[in-house]
Scaffold this motif. Structure first.
Motif, PDB file in Angstrom:
ATOM      1  N   ILE A 214       0.849  -1.199   0.000  1.00 56.93           N
ATOM      2  CA  ILE A 214       0.000   0.000   0.000  1.00 56.93           C
ATOM      3  C   ILE A 214       0.880   1.242   0.000  1.00 56.93           C
ATOM      4  O   ILE A 214       0.680   2.170  -0.784  1.00 56.93           O
ATOM      5  N   GLU A 215       1.881   1.214   0.855  1.00 54.41           N
ATOM      6  CA  GLU A 215       2.741   2.403   0.925  1.00 54.41           C
ATOM      7  C   GLU A 215       3.489   2.634  -0.390  1.00 54.41           C
ATOM      8  O   GLU A 215       3.650   3.763  -0.837  1.00 54.41           O
ATOM      9  N   THR A 216       3.892   1.555  -1.042  1.00 57.11           N
ATOM     10  CA  THR A 216       4.552   1.701  -2.347  1.00 57.11           C
ATOM     11  C   THR A 216       3.550   2.228  -3.383  1.00 57.11           C
ATOM     12  O   THR A 216       3.864   3.143  -4.154  1.00 57.11           O
ATOM     13  N   ALA A 217       2.338   1.681  -3.383  1.00 50.50           N
ATOM     14  CA  ALA A 217       1.348   2.069  -4.408  1.00 50.50           C
ATOM     15  C   ALA A 217       0.958   3.546  -4.273  1.00 50.50           C
ATOM     16  O   ALA A 217       0.650   4.203  -5.281  1.00 50.50           O
ATOM     17  N   PHE A 218       0.989   4.082  -3.035  1.00 51.66           N
ATOM     18  CA  PHE A 218       0.673   5.511  -2.852  1.00 51.66           C
ATOM     19  C   PHE A 218       1.705   6.418  -3.522  1.00 51.66           C
ATOM     20  O   PHE A 218       1.455   7.594  -3.720  1.00 51.66           O
ATOM     21  N   ARG A 219       2.856   5.876  -3.870  1.00 49.32           N
ATOM     22  CA  ARG A 219       3.812   6.711  -4.613  1.00 49.32           C
ATOM     23  C   ARG A 219       3.308   6.993  -6.018  1.00 49.32           C
ATOM     24  O   ARG A 219       3.716   7.935  -6.666  1.00 49.32           O
ATOM     25  N   TYR A 220       2.394   6.145  -6.505  1.00 48.97           N
ATOM     26  CA  TYR A 220       1.908   6.287  -7.888  1.00 48.97           C
ATOM     27  C   TYR A 220       0.528   6.909  -7.988  1.00 48.97           C
ATOM     28  O   TYR A 220       0.163   7.454  -9.014  1.00 48.97           O
ATOM     29  N   ASP A 221      -0.304   6.731  -6.962  1.00 43.81           N
ATOM     30  CA  ASP A 221      -1.707   7.162  -7.061  1.00 43.81           C
ATOM     31  C   ASP A 221      -2.213   7.469  -5.648  1.00 43.81           C
ATOM     32  O   ASP A 221      -1.825   6.783  -4.689  1.00 43.81           O
ATOM     33  N   ALA A 222      -3.098   8.463  -5.526  1.00 42.52           N
ATOM     34  CA  ALA A 222      -3.647   8.811  -4.215  1.00 42.52           C
ATOM     35  C   ALA A 222      -4.897   7.988  -3.895  1.00 42.52           C
ATOM     36  O   ALA A 222      -5.491   8.133  -2.833  1.00 42.52           O
ATOM     37  N   HIS A 223      -5.313   7.125  -4.818  1.00 37.13           N
ATOM     38  CA  HIS A 223      -6.516   6.320  -4.644  1.00 37.13           C
ATOM     39  C   HIS A 223      -6.143   4.865  -4.951  1.00 37.13           C
ATOM     40  O   HIS A 223      -5.631   4.574  -6.033  1.00 37.13           O
ATOM     41  N   LEU A 224      -6.386   3.979  -3.991  1.00 41.36           N
ATOM     42  CA  LEU A 224      -5.969   2.576  -4.167  1.00 41.36           C
ATOM     43  C   LEU A 224      -7.134   1.607  -4.000  1.00 41.36           C
ATOM     44  O   LEU A 224      -8.164   1.940  -3.406  1.00 41.36           O
ATOM     45  N   LEU A 225      -6.898   0.405  -4.501  1.00 37.68           N
ATOM     46  CA  LEU A 225      -7.836  -0.707  -4.362  1.00 37.68           C
ATOM     47  C   LEU A 225      -7.109  -1.881  -3.717  1.00 37.68           C
ATOM     48  O   LEU A 225      -5.961  -2.162  -4.079  1.00 37.68           O
ATOM     49  N   ILE A 226      -7.795  -2.574  -2.805  1.00 39.07           N
ATOM     50  CA  ILE A 226      -7.299  -3.901  -2.397  1.00 39.07           C
ATOM     51  C   ILE A 226      -8.373  -4.885  -2.851  1.00 39.07           C
ATOM     52  O   ILE A 226      -9.563  -4.698  -2.556  1.00 39.07           O
ATOM     53  N   GLU A 227      -7.953  -5.912  -3.578  1.00 40.34           N
ATOM     54  CA  GLU A 227      -8.914  -6.892  -4.110  1.00 40.34           C
ATOM     55  C   GLU A 227      -8.622  -8.279  -3.580  1.00 40.34           C
ATOM     56  O   GLU A 227      -7.462  -8.614  -3.327  1.00 40.34           O
ATOM     57  N   GLU A 228      -9.668  -9.084  -3.501  1.00 38.74           N
ATOM     58  CA  GLU A 228      -9.435 -10.510  -3.252  1.00 38.74           C
ATOM     59  C   GLU A 228      -8.692 -11.044  -4.477  1.00 38.74           C
ATOM     60  O   GLU A 228      -8.930 -10.595  -5.602  1.00 38.74           O
ATOM     61  N   ALA A 229      -7.781 -11.975  -4.260  1.00 33.59           N
ATOM     62  CA  ALA A 229      -7.026 -12.523  -5.393  1.00 33.59           C
ATOM     63  C   ALA A 229      -7.802 -13.682  -6.009  1.00 33.59           C
ATOM     64  O   ALA A 229      -8.389 -14.494  -5.292  1.00 33.59           O
ATOM     65  N   VAL A 230      -7.818 -13.733  -7.320  1.00 28.66           N
ATOM     66  CA  VAL A 230      -8.363 -14.891  -8.016  1.00 28.66           C
ATOM     67  C   VAL A 230      -7.222 -15.904  -8.042  1.00 28.66           C
ATOM     68  O   VAL A 230      -6.139 -15.622  -8.545  1.00 28.66           O
ATOM     69  N   ASN A 231      -7.477 -17.087  -7.499  1.00 31.89           N
ATOM     70  CA  ASN A 231      -6.390 -18.015  -7.228  1.00 31.89           C
ATOM     71  C   ASN A 231      -6.904 -19.466  -7.298  1.00 31.89           C
ATOM     72  O   ASN A 231      -7.824 -19.785  -6.553  1.00 31.89           O
ATOM     73  N   PRO A 232      -6.389 -20.309  -8.176  1.00 31.47           N
ATOM     74  CA  PRO A 232      -5.346 -20.064  -9.178  1.00 31.47           C
ATOM     75  C   PRO A 232      -5.897 -19.247 -10.347  1.00 31.47           C
ATOM     76  O   PRO A 232      -7.050 -19.416 -10.745  1.00 31.47           O
ATOM     77  N   LEU A 233      -5.044 -18.386 -10.841  1.00 37.35           N
ATOM     78  CA  LEU A 233      -5.490 -17.398 -11.831  1.00 37.35           C
ATOM     79  C   LEU A 233      -5.210 -17.829 -13.269  1.00 37.35           C
ATOM     80  O   LEU A 233      -4.136 -18.324 -13.585  1.00 37.35           O
ATOM     81  N   MET A 234      -6.220 -17.594 -14.123  1.00 39.78           N
ATOM     82  CA  MET A 234      -6.005 -17.684 -15.568  1.00 39.78           C
ATOM     83  C   MET A 234      -6.535 -16.369 -16.129  1.00 39.78           C
ATOM     84  O   MET A 234      -7.657 -15.977 -15.817  1.00 39.78           O
ATOM     85  N   GLU A 235      -5.717 -15.673 -16.916  1.00 39.59           N
ATOM     86  CA  GLU A 235      -6.185 -14.401 -17.481  1.00 39.59           C
ATOM     87  C   GLU A 235      -6.660 -14.641 -18.909  1.00 39.59           C
ATOM     88  O   GLU A 235      -5.991 -15.339 -19.676  1.00 39.59           O
ATOM     89  N   ILE A 236      -7.793 -14.074 -19.239  1.00 43.30           N
ATOM     90  CA  ILE A 236      -8.301 -14.167 -20.609  1.00 43.30           C
ATOM     91  C   ILE A 236      -8.721 -12.766 -21.051  1.00 43.30           C
ATOM     92  O   ILE A 236      -9.462 -12.079 -20.340  1.00 43.30           O
TER      93      ILE A 236
END
Ligand code: ADP
Ligand code: MG
Length: 396
Positions: A214-236
């Motif tokens: 989270i602290e790293t991501a705030f270096r890029y954007d002032a608005h963040l998301l935390i999501e549940e992970a899709v696991n095991p993941l397949m991207e389509i």
């Protein structure tokens, strides 16, 4: 207009600047045999607008400061008849005069930030020129992962569970935010709301990793998301072309990441530089069942419509590799290489794809201008102003 000047707009103040240069040069070379006269509009990393022949040659981008000094400053201007021109603001050489190009249409080949988030599209609207791709609303929805998820959910499109927060929320309610996220269970995905190319996206397996991400991501954007992970993941992924009322899907692709999350390096740097998105490792068409393919293609067109997209977009889905549950992840309203590698597998060559993309922009522009948008009556005329209460000079 004798020559159809197609302004190819690319570059921009964006982390995906170089990828945009590749997409634009690929498009210009695919349009070589077309009826368009391609004029480059290159926006530098510091935001200058440049044009000129030198911008058409990819090898010139190796020495960027030389290229910038050889290119010519330019701007959109209106002439006295209301026509929009791309106007050079200096001459190319001692003996030549600055040129002006009446704009027939604009091909938006930006990736990320102001070129893709509706800002540049807003400039085209204000200048009233036809442009390719999504309009202001579709582009901004596409750039905001939280708003895109909200609109998708409201239309029955499945998305992963998520919590979003601003930096000021994090300062005040760190404990509450962590509790909501931990209820989803680890691993969790942290991502900036308005970036792309996996920048700032991280996977967290523990509370300590979560806080660090989270602290790293705030270096890029002032608005963040935390999501549940899709696991095991397949991207389509699936590309869609058209308008919200009338669109169709391409074949599906299965990108193959080398790390757990598909990184910037996987996307653009692993398979050799000059091919852009077309170089990443992937299976096309995706080796998935007919039923799953149909489900994803249907979801892709539906999501494209409800997010008010136009032109060519690529819609990315996360699939649980065990249960085959599908979640809409994000829409890219100007996908890398215009996703041509998905359409040539659907039997549409790149040049035809670009012609269709430009035609959609031209049609939208004709429709916009075919409707009544201003009124002849001058409400500030002498006669009308007398009827307005509370104005100096009015009799009421
Ligand atoms: N909820 C999730 N579960 C599992 N992996 C994810 C999830 N969200 C994102 N990822 C991984 O992270 C990558 C980047 O995330 P994405 O939302 O696509 O951001 P970007 O706009 O930067 O591409 C995805 O391609 C995927 O590999
Ligand atoms: Mg992505």
């Amino acid at each position: 207009m004798s020559q159809k000047n197609l302004i190819v707009a690319f570059g921009g103040v964006s982390p995906e600047h170089e990828v945009s240069v590749l997409t634009a040069i690929q498009a210009i070379s695919a349009l070589e045999e077309s009826s368009y006269n391609c004029i480059p509009l290159y926006i530098t990393k510091s935001g200058r607008w440049l044009t000129g022949e030198k911008l058409l040659d990819l090898s010139n981008y190796k020495e960027i400061s030389k290229l910038e000094s050889d290119a010519i400053s330019c701007a959109f201007v209106k002439d006295e008849t209301g026509r929009t021109l791309l106007k050079e603001q200096e001459s190319a050489g001692f003996f030549s005069k600055p040129k002006s190009y009446p704009v027939y249409a604009v091909l938006c080949a930006f990736h990320g930030s102001e070129g893709e988030n509706g800002s540049f599209q807003g400039v085209c609207e204000m200048m009233n020129v036809p442009y390719s791709g999504s309009g202001v609303l579709g582009s901004s929805l596409g750039m905001d992962k939280v708003k895109a998820k909200l609109v998708a959910t409201a239309n029955g499109i499945p998305v992963t569970k998520a919590v979003n927060f601003y930096e000021s929320d994090w300062e005040k309610e760190q404990e509450e935010i962590i509790n909501v996220a931990e209820d989803f269970g680890y691993p969790l995905i942290v991502k900036p709301v308005s970036l792309g190319s996996s920048i700032g996206v991280a996977i967290a397996n523990t509370r300590e990793e979560l806080v660090n991400s989270i602290e790293t991501a705030f270096r890029y954007d002032a608005h963040l998301l935390i999501e549940e992970a899709v696991n095991p993941l397949m991207e389509i992924n699936c590309s869609v072309i058209g308008t919200p009322e009338d669109c169709r899907p391409s074949v599906c692709e299965k990108p193959l990441g080398q790390t757990e999350t598909l990184s910037f390096e996987d996307k653009y740097q692993s398979g050799g530089g000059e091919k852009g998105m077309a170089s990443a490792d992937r299976v096309i068409p995706a080796d998935i069942s007919k039923e799953l393919t149909k489900k994803i293609r249907d979801l892709a067109t539906k999501t494209f419509s409800v997010l008010d997209a136009s032109g060519i977009a690529r819609l990315d889905f996360l699939v649980n590799a065990n249960t085959k549950e599908v979640y809409f992840n994000e829409i890219n309203t100007i996908p890398g290489s215009f996703s041509f590698y998905l359409w040539d597998k659907s039997d549409i060559p790149f040049n035809m794809l670009l012609e269709e993309l430009i035609d959609i922009g031209l049609k939208k522009h004709r429709e916009k201008n075919g409707r009544v948008r201003s009124y002849e009556t001058n409400l500030l005329s002498e006669k009308a102003i007398k009827g307005i209460k509370g104005l100096k000079g009015s009799k009421n």
